[in-house]
Scaffold this motif. Structure first.
Motif, PDB file in Angstrom:
ATOM      1  N   UNK A   6      -1.402   1.605   6.031  1.00 37.46           N
ATOM      2  CA  UNK A   6      -2.661   0.985   6.403  1.00 37.46           C
ATOM      3  C   UNK A   6      -2.474  -0.522   6.358  1.00 37.46           C
ATOM      4  N   UNK A   7      -3.011  -1.228   7.337  1.00 38.69           N
ATOM      5  CA  UNK A   7      -2.910  -2.678   7.342  1.00 38.69           C
ATOM      6  C   UNK A   7      -3.720  -3.244   6.173  1.00 38.69           C
ATOM      7  N   UNK A  13      -6.976  -4.681   0.037  1.00 40.78           N
ATOM      8  CA  UNK A  13      -5.823  -5.251  -0.661  1.00 40.78           C
ATOM      9  C   UNK A  13      -6.024  -5.200  -2.170  1.00 40.78           C
ATOM     10  N   UNK A  14      -5.012  -4.709  -2.884  1.00 44.44           N
ATOM     11  CA  UNK A  14      -5.041  -4.660  -4.351  1.00 44.44           C
ATOM     12  C   UNK A  14      -4.624  -6.027  -4.876  1.00 44.44           C
ATOM     13  N   UNK A  15      -5.481  -6.668  -5.671  1.00 40.42           N
ATOM     14  CA  UNK A  15      -5.186  -8.009  -6.182  1.00 40.42           C
ATOM     15  C   UNK A  15      -4.594  -7.962  -7.586  1.00 40.42           C
ATOM     16  N   UNK A  23       0.364   1.053   0.321  1.00 42.80           N
ATOM     17  CA  UNK A  23      -0.510   1.261   1.470  1.00 42.80           C
ATOM     18  C   UNK A  23       0.065   2.335   2.388  1.00 42.80           C
ATOM     19  N   UNK A  24       1.120   3.016   1.905  1.00 39.23           N
ATOM     20  CA  UNK A  24       1.780   4.049   2.698  1.00 39.23           C
ATOM     21  C   UNK A  24       0.866   5.264   2.832  1.00 39.23           C
ATOM     22  N   UNK A 163      -7.267   2.053   3.528  1.00 38.08           N
ATOM     23  CA  UNK A 163      -7.232   2.473   2.137  1.00 38.08           C
ATOM     24  C   UNK A 163      -6.035   1.886   1.424  1.00 38.08           C
ATOM     25  N   UNK A 164      -5.962   2.133   0.139  1.00 40.14           N
ATOM     26  CA  UNK A 164      -4.825   1.704  -0.659  1.00 40.14           C
ATOM     27  C   UNK A 164      -4.727   2.609  -1.873  1.00 40.14           C
TER      28      UNK A 164
END
Length: 221
Positions: A6-7, A13-15, A23-24, A163-164
């Motif tokens: 996922x872009x 985005x996980x900070x 993100x796979x 998603x992430x």
């Protein structure tokens, strides 16, 4: 060849702890397929609420269901989007200080749009997926759905737009000076287990437990 991802954006985005993020899509789907309970967020009369729901995943879709009067489902259908989280607890990480205690886990956060599943045959197929995600091969042992049951059931399709995942699967991370302390530290592995099936009263008490249920029990001890 790089796995499809996922872009990344400000939304997914996980900070914090970014080194644990992925993100796979394949890894995210594996985490989703390992469970059957998700947490769905929504706003009801200006108040944020999160509740657990049974789900099934098919391709890039998550399916959930409830009664036709379910306020959460009605709210997210009205807003046309929501966020869904799935999490598995894998261990307690016991450090030498309280600050460094942690847990090992696999978690996924999804963002996407929604639509109502309308046709009875499609609703029935989704309910099959949800039951079988809980106990594989269970649906075919059940009686067919009544029309009145389908009429009272609201089924929602959530399309994963992005998603992430975040995964912690390592040991204790203490301060360097603490490793010489006489304090036990380590990991307590955690897993969800199935206990031996208990028959309902009546005929099931005299019946042989179906093989697919025993298979689930043996595979989840």
């Amino acid at each position: 060849m790089k796995n499809e991802e996922y872009s990344q954006s400000k939304l997914n985005r996980v900070k914090r702890g970014a080194v644990r993020a992925t993100y796979e899509k394949e890894k995210i789907n594996n985490i989703l397929d390992a469970g059957f309970l998700c947490y769905v967020g929504y706003i009801y009369e200006g108040k944020p609420i999160t509740i657990p729901m049974a789900y099934a995943r098919k391709d890039n879709k998550i399916y959930i269901h409830g009664s036709t009067g379910n306020r959460m489902l009605l709210s997210i259908l009205e807003s046309k989007e929501t966020s869904i989280t799935v999490m598995h607890l894998d261990g307690l990480v016991l450090a030498r200080s309280g600050l460094h205690h942690s847990v090992n886990y696999r978690s996924v956060t999804l963002f996407g749009g929604l639509k109502k599943v309308e046709k009875d045959e499609e609703k029935t197929e989704v309910l099959r997926w949800i039951v079988d995600q809980m106990i594989p091969n269970h649906w075919d042992s059940l009686r067919p759905m009544y029309k009145k049951e389908l009429d009272r059931t609201l089924v929602v399709e959530f399309t994963i737009n992005t998603g992430s995942a975040k995964i912690r699967d390592v040991g204790v991370n203490d301060e360097p000076e603490d490793y010489d302390l006489d304090i036990w530290a380590g990991i307590v592995p955690i897993k969800q287990v199935a206990e031996y099936p208990i028959a309902d009263k009546g005929k099931p008490e005299k019946m042989k437990i179906p093989d697919h249920i025993l298979d689930y029990y043996k595979g989840n001890q």
